[in-house]
Design an enzyme around this catalytic site. Structure first.
Site: not given
Lengths: 551, 578
Positions: A134, A209, A233
């Site tokens: 990420k 996210s 997330s």
């Protein structure tokens, strides 16, 4: 075996596996000791016929162990594995857009690994495993933007601790994945750079996210990925994309190198296509870190070796396990397809021997507003460093205050600005007691409620999100609707507990069926119990294939 | 913009980006500075070596919350002559109320939250790392030494140590604050409710004082802005940031508003400096900014309960500057009262200007700044065991006030007490000389006299010289029992200071033993008298003053070694006896 076959793994591939060759590293990574048992157990087909479990060919297996087998048996070279993944990554990237950056070094690193294999040097437990990162995790050799314009092109001078540990274990960092800017969002639509699609239905969001990290694993663009979870997330996108998502206990994994959103809630976690893979990853990335004062001193258990092989399962492998289904998560307002998938999953757990009871968490509905106050408050502070002085984009201006103003108004996206404003407000003199302090009190109540519930139950279960994946653009103009989607997950962050999302079923959408994830919640630092239940659940769930058919 | 990795970029730009400029705190030496990613005037960019970086000048740099620049100038300056006329009658009617916030920079090896060295005076931006630069993803980890030092100071000030304190974030934007917040302690400081005791100088009236300490808390320092073209922001075309100081640990010591005069305030600061030096937790150097005092001053009519409007004064880099600044500020405020202009005393921060010897407005405070404090989530609470506190307590040295009371009890004058107890090393040396058996008064005199003069001359501390306390005690004893004369003693002392060794060995090696044998002395006297018959005649005819001449001759002949008492006795016998 071609890597393509791994998309819907054939059971027979396991029988080819030779036992793992152990090396000196085995002491550092004891979980490998049991790994081959699973494979063997599988092939021996000794699952008791009393278990009402079908031996479906779709049963998820460990991609990580498969890669290790391939390398050690010389069936494939690391370069071949990496090339397979890279070509698939590139082909699918045009549709999915899960990556913000793809590494230029992965093949070179794979070559190095092959030399080590040839030299019979000890290989790390993740040797040759391509993983996505990420983009809010700092990486030395790849840009790290946090999905924000303000950090466009920013290259950190260090690797995040979790990334360093992955690399030290031999894994190949394959690229940086898309996300909502600084982790603020639930659909990955708040990225400053691109919108990622859900591999199950390209018109749907992958969740967020960590949407890029979930989508890239679902699309088999890499074996596994690292993500972060502040309010869901990891778990919500895992549910939307039909992959396994693991949010560890707060303090289990070092946050060093994770661009802070809300420091007291943020955790680094991982995605995989099997519970076994997330267990192996967790074992690698966990542990105390002298660079993170909030990382726990607790010993890291050998998570993967605690997962039973299917062959060794008793009639009722979860016999005696007390599981609480959180009542407030299966009420009106939650998508009926999701609710029915969760009930089915609960039934299955019962069949496996678990004692299912409904549990009420009275503070459940309080968590969401408290979460948004605390997370925004911390975010307003954590994002103050993006001021254009030392790094990142600076907008020219005639004086310092205007420079701050221009840089930040041009650098941050709308959602980030909204949260900074809300957080600044909540911490301001005269409002602190009514907002921040009150939210902290709610947090304590939520923690107590969970603690009590986890006295009566060993694990709690709930959906990971109130709906399956929704359409791109559907909620972009309705922040509150977007926030409401975090209902199932934020309480876990407030309490600092570990949670695991395992695909458990589907809802029927307008056309394409969409996956639903089952969330297991355990007491703090009780990841083993959660992983074990999730693993047994996943291995016995039956005739469900969580590989996106579009691919 | 495409950026190099930060560390790399700094390395690359380091050699080319030095600028010579004077530091904010008027340091004597020019300070080369690195333009980090800098703020600068467009007109300079073409010639500047930093052209790959953006720019922006700091015409409104004063961006701390609730604060704005003002052109307001000190009122008193224009009315000085007029107001001094009535000051003698005005001043006694008023009482000043003074409180001090002191930042003490701790002398830990590394910074508060990272492992960068924290020493002063390094090349700009050489002691920095991702953590103290506030790079994304970096986290603070507390240096345990900071807690240790804080507890020590807390105990030394008789404060209550909070076994469970925490850190908070103090938030504001400024170019020298990398994270956009300072890690500090807000509502639960590590220590609170203490006091400090001191003795005012005898020559200034003397007296014992006890001032309250409200709290002591731990925090990190900010970086340093260096304004091009001078030491002030105004008129400077651009500023540069040096982050060497960012993250250096500080203790903030907040006093109660217990002081009433500039002298008391200066002595408070001096005692605090003495204390941190005794404890070895800071060098307390005001010039280097290792100890910085912000003083709050207000005045009120004597007998009034209510405090007047307080004014904060900054930028005093010595105790005497502090005293002068406060006394100036008191006069300024009192004279405004005298003119019926009390409303012109406003809440503001004023700078002490050493050049003009007055305070000037730096910025006005519009209400209270809102720093939006909240608990620092990156750091666990600071939980201290009682056993740790006990251990720190037992490791404390004898503190200045205890030392002064002990010396006083031994019979030293307060003047001597204050000199000897002023410096930890001197007092330790003095104590060791006494332990080695020397006479109290003689030891005090030697240390305050010849030794102090030597140290001052050579710009050394007592730790730098080779003289041991034992050697000094031995020297004192040798003078006392007549083995050597006091005059020889002074010579031997210089040797001991330079070379070390024992007093006895030097005296013996140089043949400096005092001549005390009456027969030898008598022979020497005879010789001198025989060599100066004319003077002997004159003496006998009544010029008694010539005794000194004979004494001088004898001293000279003996190389100063002759015992003066015996010499005089025998000389007189010979001169008068015949």
């Amino acid at each position: 075996m071609s890597m393509g076959s791994s998309l819907c793994p054939a059971f027979s591939t396991f029988t080819k596996h030779s036992p793992l060759v152990f090396n000196r590293n085995v002491h550092a990574y004891p979980f490998l000791r049991n790994c081959n048992c699973i494979a063997r157990g599988y092939s021996q087909k000794t699952v008791d016929s009393n278990v009402s479990v079908s031996e479906a060919p779709t049963r998820p297996h460990s991609e990580i162990l498969r890669i290790r087998e391939s390398l050690l048996s010389r069936e494939k070279t690391a370069v071949e594995i990496a090339e397979d993944y890279l070509s698939r990554l590139k082909e699918r990237e045009t549709k999915i857009k899960s990556f913000l950056y793809v590494s230029e070094h992965a093949l070179q690193e794979a070559e190095q690994l092959d030399k080590m294999v040839a030299a019979k040097s000890p290989l790390g437990p993740l040797a040759g495993v391509p993983f996505g990162i990420k983009d809010n995790l700092c990486t030395l050799d790849m840009p790290s933007t946090g999905g924000s314009k303000i950090l466009e092109g920013y290259r950190p001078p260090f690797d995040a601790t979790c990334v360093r540990k992955m690399k030290e274990a031999g894994a190949l960092a394959i690229g940086k994945t898309n996300l909502d800017e600084f982790g603020m969002g639930s659909s990955t639509e708040n990225s400053a750079f691109q919108v990622t699609s859900n591999p199950w239905d390209l018109s749907k969001v992958p969740g967020g996210s960590s949407g890029g990290s979930a989508a890239c694993v679902a699309a088999r663009q890499c074996t596994c990925s690292l993500g972060s979870d502040t309010g869901g997330s990891i778990r919500q996108p895992a549910s939307f994309c039909g992959v396994v998502g693991l949010k560890p206990s707060y303090g289990r994994v070092s946050r060093y190198g994770l661009m802070a959103f809300a420091s007291s809630l943020d955790v680094v976690g991982c995605f995989g296509t099997s519970v076994m893979d997330t267990a192996i990853l967790l074992e690698v990335i966990s542990g105390q870190d002298s660079l993170d004062a909030t990382s726990s001193l607790l010993q890291v258990p050998s998570y993967s070796s605690l997962l039973p092989s299917i062959g060794s399962l008793e009639t009722k492998p979860l016999d005696g396990l007390r599981i609480g289904l959180i009542k407030e998560t299966v009420v009106d307002g939650v998508d009926s397809g999701v609710v029915s998938a969760i009930f089915k999953a609960a039934d299955h757990l019962q069949v496996l021997g678990a004692k299912i009871q409904e549990v009420s968490l009275l503070s459940f509905s309080l968590g969401l507003p408290a979460y948004y106050i605390l997370a925004c408050s911390e975010a307003s502070s954590n994002l103050a460093r993006y001021d254009g002085i030392r790094y990142g984009n600076r907008a020219p201006a005639d004086d310092l205050v205007s420079m701050y103003g221009n840089s930040r108004s041009q650098g941050f996206g709308q959602e980030v600005k909204r949260r900074i404003l809300m957080g600044t407000y909540a911490l301001s003199a005269g409002y602190y007691d009514a907002f921040y302090k009150k939210a902290q009190q709610v947090r304590t109540i939520v923690q107590t409620d969970f603690k009590n519930a986890l006295k009566d139950c060993d694990l709690l279960i709930s959906p990971a999100a109130p709906t399956a994946a929704y359409s791109i653009g559907e909620k972009t103009n309705d922040p509150l609707a977007m926030y409401a989607g975090d209902l199932m997950t934020v309480n876990v962050n407030l309490a600092g507990l570990p949670a695991l999302v395992v695909p458990c079923g589907f809802t029927a959408g307008e056309g394409q069926k969409l996956p639903v994830g089952l969330q297991f919640i355990a007491a703090a630092f009780d990841e083993e119990r959660m992983l074990r239940a999730g693993h047994i659940f996943e291995q016995t769930i039956g005739d469900l294939c969580f590989v996106p058919p579009l691919l | 913009m495409g950026e190099l990795p930060l560390c790399q970029r700094m390395l690359l730009s380091l050699p080319s980006s030095f600028r010579v400029s004077h530091s904010y705190w008027r340091s004597q030496r020019p300070l080369p500075l690195l333009s980090l990613h800098l703020l600068r005037n467009p007109s300079l960019t073409s010639a500047s070596p930093f052209s790959l970086l953006g720019y922006c000048h700091l015409s409104s740099l004063n961006a701390a919350p609730g604060v704005r620049r003002s052109k307001f100038r000190a009122h008193v300056a224009t009315d000085e002559v007029r107001s001094t006329v009535s000051m003698d009658t005005l001043l006694p009617q008023f009482e000043a109320v003074i409180g001090i916030e002191t930042h003490v920079q701790l002398s830990t090896d590394t910074k508060a939250f990272c492992s960068c060295p924290s020493q002063y005076g390094a090349e700009p931006n050489s002691n920095i790392c991702p953590i103290c630069m506030g790079l994304p993803g970096c986290l603070p980890v507390l240096n345990a030494k900071v807690v240790e030092y804080a507890v020590k100071l807390g105990l030394a000030l008789g404060a209550k140590i909070n076994l469970d304190s925490k850190f908070d974030r103090k938030q504001y934007f400024y170019a020298d604050l990398p994270k956009g917040y300072q890690i500090s302690q807000f509502d639960i400081p590590i220590a609170s409710n203490g006091s400090i005791e001191l003795d005012l100088p005898v020559e200034l009236g003397g007296g014992h004082r006890r001032f309250g300490i409200t709290r002591i808390h731990m925090e990190e320092d900010a970086g340093k802005l260096v304004h091009a073209g001078g030491d002030r922001l105004s008129g400077s075309p651009y500023s540069q940031v040096d982050l060497n100081r960012a993250g250096v640990p500080l203790l903030e010591v907040v006093s109660e508003p217990d002081m009433r005069t500039g002298l008391e305030a200066a002595e408070y600061a001096a005692e605090l400096q003495r204390l941190v030096r005794y404890l070895g937790i800071s060098n307390g150097n005001m010039q280097e900014g290792s100890m910085r005092c912000d003083v709050n001053v207000s005045v009120r009519k004597k007998g009034d309960e209510k405090f007047g409007t307080k004014v904060e004064i900054k930028n005093m880099n010595s105790f005497s500057a502090m005293q002068r600044a406060i006394d100036f500020e008191i006069s300024r405020q009192v004279s405004l009262h005298g003119e019926g202009q009390a409303s012109k005393i406003v809440q503001e921060t004023r700078l002490w200007e050493e050049g003009s010897q007055r305070t000037i407005t730096m910025r006005l405070k519009e209400g209270l700044a809102d720093y939006r404090y909240f608990p620092e989530p990156d750091l666990p609470n600071v939980v201290i065991e009682k056993a740790f506190v006990d251990e720190m307590c037992s490791s404390l040295p004898e503190l200045p006030n205890e030392k002064r009371r002990r010396y006083e009890g031994m019979g030293l004058s307060m003047q001597d007490v204050l000199i000897l107890a002023n410096d930890y090393d001197i007092s330790r040396f003095f104590d060791e000389v006494l332990t080695a058996g020397a006479d109290l008064k003689l030891a005090a005199n030697w240390i305050m006299g010849d030794i102090a003069a030597y140290l001052k001359n050579e710009k050394m501390t007592v730790n730098d010289v080779n003289l041991t306390p034992e050697a000094l005690a031995e020297l004192i004893l040798m003078i006392q029992n007549g083995t050597i004369s006091g005059k020889i003693g002074k010579e031997v002392l210089v040797d001991l200071l330079r070379e070390g060794g024992s007093a006895k060995s030097i005296v013996e090696a140089k043949g400096l033993l005092q001549i005390s044998d009456p027969l030898t002395i008598a022979a020497m006297v005879d010789k001198v008298l025989a060599e100066n018959p004319k003077q002997v005649e004159e003496y006998k005819s009544g010029k008694k003053k010539l005794q000194g001449f004979f004494g001088g001759q004898l001293m000279k002949a003996s190389g100063g070694k002759i015992n003066p008492t015996l010499m005089n006795k025998i000389l007189l016998e010979k001169l008068n006896g015949n």
